[in-house]
Scaffold this motif. Sequence first.
Motif: not given
Length: 363
Positions: A28-35
């Motif tokens: 469920g982590c939002p997409p397109r997060l810099l990680l």
Amino acid sequence: MGNSFGTLFRISTWGESHGGGIGVVIDGCPPRLLLSEEDIQSELDRRRPGQSEITTPRKESDKATIVSGVYEGLTLGTPIAIYVPNGDHRPEAYKEMKDKFRPSHADFTYQTKFGIRNHEGGGRSSARETIGRVAAGAIAQKILKQANNIEVRAFIRRIHTIEAPEIKEFPSLEAVEASPVRCPHPETAEAMVNFIKKMRSKGDSVGGVIECRVKNLPVGLGVPVFDRLEADLAKAMLSLPATKGFEVGSGFAGTELIGSEHNDVFIEKDGHVGTATNRSGGVQGGISNGEELVFRVAFKPTATILQNQATVDSDGQETELMGRGRHDPCVLPRAVPIVESMAALVLVDHWMRHKAQCESFNF
Ligand SMILES: Cc1cc2nc3c(=O)[nH]c(=O)nc-3n(C[C@H](O)[C@H](O)[C@H](O)COP(=O)(O)O)c2cc1C
């Protein structure tokens, strides 16, 4: 079956101390997060053993690898799996605990419930399990920061009877990290460190209270009635090993006031509705009210002490057990990033739930 947490931002942790490794799957982590792995490692380093003279001297580097869910440095919106191998095993330190139960640890209840247990290092009941929570919590904190500059800060408020005065300003990370005991009040921190060292030299242990504060939360997080914000925070905190109590805002001390002393009167604050005091701890009716979120968690003295204690063996016969191994004389300094992580997991989940229910449609 008890190893997953959260509704829309959901984590499942797996692994035991002295098993092959520890990990977490985050769905469920939002997409397109810099990680990157560094984002996670910096928080794991605050949790790992051997970081100071007042924690366990076990030497685990706790290096995290992102196995899935990230492509070219960005989250994909698919499950993120994080793996941390175990190291520095010393199963011989736990030999006697195979058949004898440590007082106030999880040995007796795990053995009786499951009929089997990995007694080496405490198995699944070991705080090594919290590595998965801290790895996921690092991602949750990054999301909160980017969403609304939300910061989650925990620190030690009390060790045994040594209590820091009320910390009025939101403490900086630097102030918390300035002392190995993670108390931002320098004189109290010094007294706490000395007391923990004294207990360690006697083979004994000590507990205390962690305070956690969250700033820049919007109004609206929390889903009455069963998923009130403070109810989910309480569950998150009491799911941590060695916790014995939870209070929000004025907490138990607030019961000593009368209504006219206790109420937080509403005022206009920089163009929006605020309160003059914050005995509510930032939650009213189970929903965040825009003030700082303030809660406290009580941790007991570490169960495994390096002293001879009365106990029973697996046949129910009375015997004695001499505690061995490299244990934390006080779990609180390492629990600070764990409390922050659990708080961030609850808040991201509620952020997503609030947006989904209340801000998706323009009726
Ligand atoms: C950061 C952290 C470190 C811990 N380290 C130890 C330890 O070294 N030895 C120990 O006996 N318990 C330790 N504990 C606590 C045990 O895991 C816990 O007491 C045990 O699983 C029994 O659960 P309960 O205390 O919640 O009933 C630690 C807990 C935390 C949060």
